[in-house]
Scaffold this motif. Sequence first.
Motif, mmCIF file in Angstrom:
data_model
loop_
_atom_site.group_PDB
_atom_site.id
_atom_site.type_symbol
_atom_site.label_atom_id
_atom_site.label_comp_id
_atom_site.label_asym_id
_atom_site.label_seq_id
_atom_site.Cartn_x
_atom_site.Cartn_y
_atom_site.Cartn_z
ATOM 1 N N TRP A 1 0.815 -1.213 0.000
ATOM 2 C CA TRP A 1 0.000 0.000 0.000
ATOM 3 C C TRP A 1 0.853 1.269 0.000
ATOM 4 O O TRP A 1 0.326 2.367 0.035
ATOM 5 N N LEU A 2 2.175 1.113 -0.002
ATOM 6 C CA LEU A 2 3.041 2.292 0.002
ATOM 7 C C LEU A 2 3.741 2.432 -1.341
ATOM 8 O O LEU A 2 4.106 1.445 -1.972
ATOM 9 N N LYS A 3 3.923 3.680 -1.749
ATOM 10 C CA LYS A 3 4.674 3.933 -2.973
ATOM 11 C C LYS A 3 6.151 3.659 -2.709
ATOM 12 O O LYS A 3 6.577 3.584 -1.558
ATOM 13 N N VAL A 4 6.910 3.546 -3.796
ATOM 14 C CA VAL A 4 8.340 3.260 -3.681
ATOM 15 C C VAL A 4 9.003 4.190 -2.664
ATOM 16 O O VAL A 4 9.734 3.750 -1.770
ATOM 17 N N TYR A 5 8.699 5.471 -2.782
ATOM 18 C CA TYR A 5 9.301 6.468 -1.900
ATOM 19 C C TYR A 5 9.035 6.136 -0.422
ATOM 20 O O TYR A 5 9.942 6.115 0.402
ATOM 21 N N ASP A 6 7.777 5.848 -0.110
ATOM 22 C CA ASP A 6 7.422 5.574 1.295
ATOM 23 C C ASP A 6 7.932 4.219 1.748
ATOM 24 O O ASP A 6 8.219 4.019 2.928
ATOM 25 N N ASN A 7 8.033 3.281 0.810
ATOM 26 C CA ASN A 7 8.597 1.991 1.179
ATOM 27 C C ASN A 7 10.055 2.139 1.578
ATOM 28 O O ASN A 7 10.510 1.518 2.533
ATOM 29 N N ILE A 8 10.777 2.972 0.837
ATOM 30 C CA ILE A 8 12.192 3.158 1.165
ATOM 31 C C ILE A 8 12.336 3.849 2.522
ATOM 32 O O ILE A 8 13.199 3.511 3.318
ATOM 33 N N GLY A 9 11.450 4.787 2.784
ATOM 34 C CA GLY A 9 11.536 5.497 4.064
ATOM 35 C C GLY A 9 10.851 4.773 5.204
ATOM 36 O O GLY A 9 10.726 5.315 6.297
ATOM 37 N N PHE A 10 10.395 3.535 4.959
ATOM 38 C CA PHE A 10 9.552 2.820 5.921
ATOM 39 C C PHE A 10 10.193 2.703 7.306
ATOM 40 O O PHE A 10 9.531 2.882 8.319
ATOM 41 N N GLY A 11 11.503 2.416 7.348
ATOM 42 C CA GLY A 11 12.141 2.172 8.644
ATOM 43 C C GLY A 11 12.629 3.423 9.338
ATOM 44 O O GLY A 11 13.126 3.362 10.464
ATOM 45 N N LEU A 12 12.513 4.565 8.680
ATOM 46 C CA LEU A 12 12.991 5.808 9.288
ATOM 47 C C LEU A 12 11.943 6.331 10.260
ATOM 48 O O LEU A 12 10.767 6.413 9.925
ATOM 49 N N GLN A 13 12.384 6.687 11.449
ATOM 50 C CA GLN A 13 11.431 7.274 12.401
ATOM 51 C C GLN A 13 11.013 8.662 11.927
ATOM 52 O O GLN A 13 9.887 9.075 12.097
ATOM 53 N N LYS A 14 11.986 9.385 11.344
ATOM 54 C CA LYS A 14 11.660 10.684 10.745
ATOM 55 C C LYS A 14 11.991 10.591 9.272
ATOM 56 O O LYS A 14 13.107 10.258 8.916
ATOM 57 N N VAL B 1 13.378 11.726 6.271
ATOM 58 C CA VAL B 1 14.222 12.803 5.764
ATOM 59 C C VAL B 1 14.247 12.691 4.245
ATOM 60 O O VAL B 1 14.762 11.728 3.695
ATOM 61 N N GLN B 2 13.677 13.694 3.606
ATOM 62 C CA GLN B 2 13.476 13.610 2.164
ATOM 63 C C GLN B 2 14.784 13.459 1.401
ATOM 64 O O GLN B 2 14.899 12.635 0.499
ATOM 65 N N SER B 3 15.780 14.245 1.790
ATOM 66 C CA SER B 3 17.038 14.215 1.055
ATOM 67 C C SER B 3 17.687 12.844 1.152
ATOM 68 O O SER B 3 18.288 12.334 0.210
ATOM 69 N N LYS B 4 17.526 12.221 2.327
ATOM 70 C CA LYS B 4 18.132 10.922 2.536
ATOM 71 C C LYS B 4 17.467 9.866 1.654
ATOM 72 O O LYS B 4 18.135 9.065 0.996
ATOM 73 N N ILE B 5 16.141 9.892 1.633
ATOM 74 C CA ILE B 5 15.416 8.922 0.807
ATOM 75 C C ILE B 5 15.785 9.140 -0.657
ATOM 76 O O ILE B 5 16.060 8.191 -1.390
ATOM 77 N N ALA B 6 15.825 10.402 -1.079
ATOM 78 C CA ALA B 6 16.166 10.711 -2.470
ATOM 79 C C ALA B 6 17.561 10.197 -2.814
ATOM 80 O O ALA B 6 17.789 9.649 -3.896
ATOM 81 N N GLN B 7 18.460 10.331 -1.865
ATOM 82 C CA GLN B 7 19.833 9.871 -2.083
ATOM 83 C C GLN B 7 19.872 8.371 -2.376
ATOM 84 O O GLN B 7 20.567 7.914 -3.292
ATOM 85 N N TYR B 8 19.084 7.601 -1.604
ATOM 86 C CA TYR B 8 19.119 6.148 -1.800
ATOM 87 C C TYR B 8 18.310 5.711 -3.017
ATOM 88 O O TYR B 8 18.622 4.699 -3.635
ATOM 89 N N ILE B 9 17.286 6.479 -3.345
ATOM 90 C CA ILE B 9 16.561 6.172 -4.588
ATOM 91 C C ILE B 9 17.519 6.279 -5.759
ATOM 92 O O ILE B 9 17.546 5.442 -6.663
ATOM 93 N N LYS B 10 18.365 7.300 -5.695
ATOM 94 C CA LYS B 10 19.364 7.498 -6.738
ATOM 95 C C LYS B 10 20.394 6.367 -6.698
ATOM 96 O O LYS B 10 20.766 5.807 -7.734
ATOM 97 N N ALA B 11 20.815 6.012 -5.484
ATOM 98 C CA ALA B 11 21.869 5.010 -5.338
ATOM 99 C C ALA B 11 21.464 3.660 -5.928
ATOM 100 O O ALA B 11 22.291 2.941 -6.472
ATOM 101 N N VAL B 12 20.184 3.312 -5.826
ATOM 102 C CA VAL B 12 19.763 2.019 -6.376
ATOM 103 C C VAL B 12 19.172 2.167 -7.775
ATOM 104 O O VAL B 12 18.643 1.221 -8.339
#
Lengths: 275, 242
Positions: free
Chosen positions: B85-98, B100-111
Amino acid sequence: MKEVIAIPKVNEGKEKHRRINPSIQRVLLGSIVPILLILAWEYLSRIGVFPPHLLPAPSIILQSLMTMTTDGSLWTHTSITLYRLVLGFLFGTVAALIIGAAVGYFSTVESLLDPLIQAFRSIPSLAWVPLFILWMGIGEPSKVVLIAVGVFFPVYLNIVSGIQGIDRKLIEVGKIYHFSSWQLISKIILPAALPSFLVGLRSGLGLGWMFVVAAELMGASTGIGYLLVYGQNTYAPELIISSIVLFAILGKITDAILKGLETKTLHWQDTIVKK
Amino acid sequence: MLSIERVSRTFSNGTTGFKNIDLKVEQGEVIGILGTSGCGKSTLLRVLSGLDKQYDGQVVIDGETVHDVHKKIGMIFQEPRLMPWLKVYDNIGFGLQKKVQSKIAQYIKAVGLVGFENHYPKDLSGGMAQRVAIARALVTSPEILLLDEPFSALDAFTKMQLQDLLLNLWQTYQSTILLVTHDIDEALYLADRIIILRGQPGELYQEIKIDKSKPRSRGDKDLAVLKDEILQLLDLSHSKAI
């Protein structure tokens, strides 16, 4: 990749020009049989095959509906019926959500409560009517409670089975991230159980309508169910059929609202699209 | 960094799981864990991740004995295990308590998933879904990454792509990696050290150090020799487990 995505869109655009919107087409297809049936009914009534004191023509029923609309009684009865339904539906759903979530998630709560709830479920809900009337009189509370009881069971059953059917593997993902119980419930369990919860809501709504009729047949001075009894007592079949038609329309509308909610919240589901 | 001291985990019938495993892993090391099926490789990872707590012995991370899920540990499963039920973006940020957009974007790029942020898992291929799972595991910056046959469900080409991706990510973030696999080539391609488990319950049978620098050539002759050696160690010809 972008090109690949763009191609079907172009096709879609072309098709729109050539053909009628598929959803409108579906509505048109679905209305062919009912329209034919109504025309046949009207015709047979006019030539006197159906006795008018038992089965009046559709035009007469429409007329009685129009009269009720103009004198305002239609709105009075519809609104009170809807009010009872919505209130009972809300109470039943909230209770089912809370108890169902607890039973689904905590195995102790399950062994504590589930046998009792299952026992209560086997009582036909209408059997409660005399007791509720005895306790709460024939006013609104007894009706709302009866509807709530009717709504409770399908919603409850679906929530419990929805939660118990959740993939353990998804919960492990949450555990890896050190989620608290509350986070597990809100971020994994509830969204994962949402599809079956919505199924429960829809069948709960169906039962809710059934119990509104039951409650209003039993003793009421307003409501569409009351119109049924009134029509029977005054030999007015057009009133009875009008009420039935009203139930059909309202039931369809409320179900469509839930269906809309379902497609809106479950668009992530990977289900088969019917052709 | 991570040390495993006489850790055993056997199941009620006593023949599955593993026993008496001792292992010390250095910071930034990549360990490949090989073994025939049923020797407890996956169970070992479940114990290390804290998902399975019914074990004997000690797991020590940075001098601290742990007995539960640990913040420094990230895990990638055999299946992507994305929340549908989560988009790719939210799935990647799933384990983050907060989030952080830049962090998620960084890893989206990395993979390599830029442009797919708003897709739902149902619209992803198996390889893409596993990329999301990799990003989700990395975004919390775990120091130790556990991978449980992460590429075994993918086709050969996607598998090689993702192995290279993992290698790149490892070179960038220098996390310690424990990789359970049944693919000898994969272990030879990625690992600094290969641990071979054998028996039922599984025991540590042999350790092989690979001193070749990475990235390695997939057709490397020395690795081919090692592969032969490993095949003999696994004793596949006489194994009952297959």
